[in-house]
Motif scaffolding. Structure first.
Motif, mmCIF file in Angstrom:
data_model
loop_
_atom_site.group_PDB
_atom_site.id
_atom_site.type_symbol
_atom_site.label_atom_id
_atom_site.label_comp_id
_atom_site.label_asym_id
_atom_site.label_seq_id
_atom_site.Cartn_x
_atom_site.Cartn_y
_atom_site.Cartn_z
ATOM 1 N N LYS A 2 0.818 -1.213 0.000
ATOM 2 C CA LYS A 2 0.000 0.000 0.000
ATOM 3 C C LYS A 2 0.859 1.274 0.000
ATOM 4 N N SER A 3 2.006 1.218 0.668
ATOM 5 C CA SER A 3 2.854 2.417 0.764
ATOM 6 C C SER A 3 3.424 2.817 -0.591
ATOM 7 N N ARG A 4 3.415 1.869 -1.549
ATOM 8 C CA ARG A 4 3.963 2.182 -2.871
ATOM 9 C C ARG A 4 2.885 2.583 -3.865
ATOM 10 N N SER A 5 1.647 2.634 -3.409
ATOM 11 C CA SER A 5 0.562 3.055 -4.288
ATOM 12 C C SER A 5 0.228 4.516 -4.033
ATOM 13 N N LEU A 6 -0.339 5.157 -5.037
ATOM 14 C CA LEU A 6 -0.715 6.566 -4.903
ATOM 15 C C LEU A 6 -2.084 6.662 -4.247
ATOM 16 N N THR A 7 -2.228 7.623 -3.350
ATOM 17 C CA THR A 7 -3.525 7.873 -2.726
ATOM 18 C C THR A 7 -4.013 9.252 -3.161
ATOM 19 N N ILE A 8 -5.181 9.268 -3.798
ATOM 20 C CA ILE A 8 -5.751 10.531 -4.291
ATOM 21 C C ILE A 8 -7.091 10.741 -3.594
ATOM 22 N N ASN A 9 -7.228 11.834 -2.882
ATOM 23 C CA ASN A 9 -8.458 12.153 -2.134
ATOM 24 C C ASN A 9 -8.884 10.994 -1.235
ATOM 25 N N GLY A 10 -7.933 10.362 -0.578
ATOM 26 C CA GLY A 10 -8.247 9.274 0.338
ATOM 27 C C GLY A 10 -8.452 7.934 -0.336
ATOM 28 N N TYR A 11 -8.441 7.904 -1.673
ATOM 29 C CA TYR A 11 -8.606 6.638 -2.388
ATOM 30 C C TYR A 11 -7.240 6.137 -2.852
ATOM 31 N N THR A 12 -6.877 4.938 -2.418
ATOM 32 C CA THR A 12 -5.600 4.367 -2.816
ATOM 33 C C THR A 12 -5.778 3.557 -4.090
ATOM 34 N N LEU A 13 -4.992 3.913 -5.110
ATOM 35 C CA LEU A 13 -5.080 3.213 -6.397
ATOM 36 C C LEU A 13 -4.661 1.751 -6.237
ATOM 37 N N PRO A 14 -5.287 0.842 -6.997
ATOM 38 C CA PRO A 14 -4.963 -0.583 -6.871
ATOM 39 C C PRO A 14 -3.569 -0.933 -7.402
ATOM 40 N N LEU A 15 -3.011 -0.093 -8.275
ATOM 41 C CA LEU A 15 -1.680 -0.361 -8.825
ATOM 42 C C LEU A 15 -0.634 0.442 -8.069
ATOM 43 N N CYS A 16 0.599 0.005 -8.095
ATOM 44 C CA CYS A 16 1.668 0.776 -7.476
ATOM 45 C C CYS A 16 1.964 2.012 -8.325
ATOM 46 N N ALA A 17 2.702 2.967 -7.760
ATOM 47 C CA ALA A 17 2.980 4.232 -8.453
ATOM 48 C C ALA A 17 3.681 3.987 -9.780
ATOM 49 N N ARG A 18 4.593 2.992 -9.821
ATOM 50 C CA ARG A 18 5.349 2.714 -11.047
ATOM 51 C C ARG A 18 4.417 2.229 -12.153
ATOM 52 N N CYS A 19 3.557 1.251 -11.824
ATOM 53 C CA CYS A 19 2.638 0.702 -12.827
ATOM 54 C C CYS A 19 1.632 1.759 -13.268
ATOM 55 N N THR A 20 1.196 2.620 -12.348
ATOM 56 C CA THR A 20 0.293 3.719 -12.701
ATOM 57 C C THR A 20 0.979 4.618 -13.724
ATOM 58 N N GLY A 21 2.267 4.912 -13.503
ATOM 59 C CA GLY A 21 3.026 5.743 -14.434
ATOM 60 C C GLY A 21 3.150 5.084 -15.794
ATOM 61 N N ILE A 22 3.431 3.779 -15.804
ATOM 62 C CA ILE A 22 3.564 3.056 -17.076
ATOM 63 C C ILE A 22 2.256 3.137 -17.859
#
Ligand SMILES: [Zn+2]
Length: 97
Positions: A2-22
């Motif tokens: 969870k610490s490697r995922s992005l949280t936007i407005n209290g919602y944590t994305l299911p993918l990690c920050a790297r995969c979100t970027g890809i």
């Protein structure tokens, strides 16, 4: 993790920050294809290096990455992968035309 995922407005994305970027980097793909842009294959490969170095040095425990680095190197990598996919697709299409 969870610490490697992005949280936007209290919602944590299911993918990690790297995969979100890809995935965000893949958004360039349709534009490259529509605009019929041509990229050298080496450029697409080079653009993947920052993410590979970021991930590899962390895996080897040389350093710890952070989410902004994961996201930014992921976007650049997705951009590079889009270039590779477009270049290869154009080569394949040109065989049949
Ligand atoms: Zn991931």
């Amino acid at each position: 993790m969870k610490s490697r995922s992005l949280t936007i407005n209290g919602y944590t994305l299911p993918l990690c920050a790297r995969c979100t970027g890809i995935l965000a980097g893949y958004l360039f793909f349709p534009f490259f294809l529509i605009l019929n842009l041509n990229f050298p294959l080496w450029l697409g490969i080079v653009l993947n290096l920052p993410m590979v170095i970021d991930g590899w040095t962390q895996k080897r425990k040389y350093r710890i990455s952070n989410n902004s680095l994961r996201l930014s190197t992921g976007i650049v990598s997705g951009l590079g992968q889009s270039m590779i996919i477009v270049s290869v697709s154009q080569k394949i299409i040109s065989i049949f035309l």
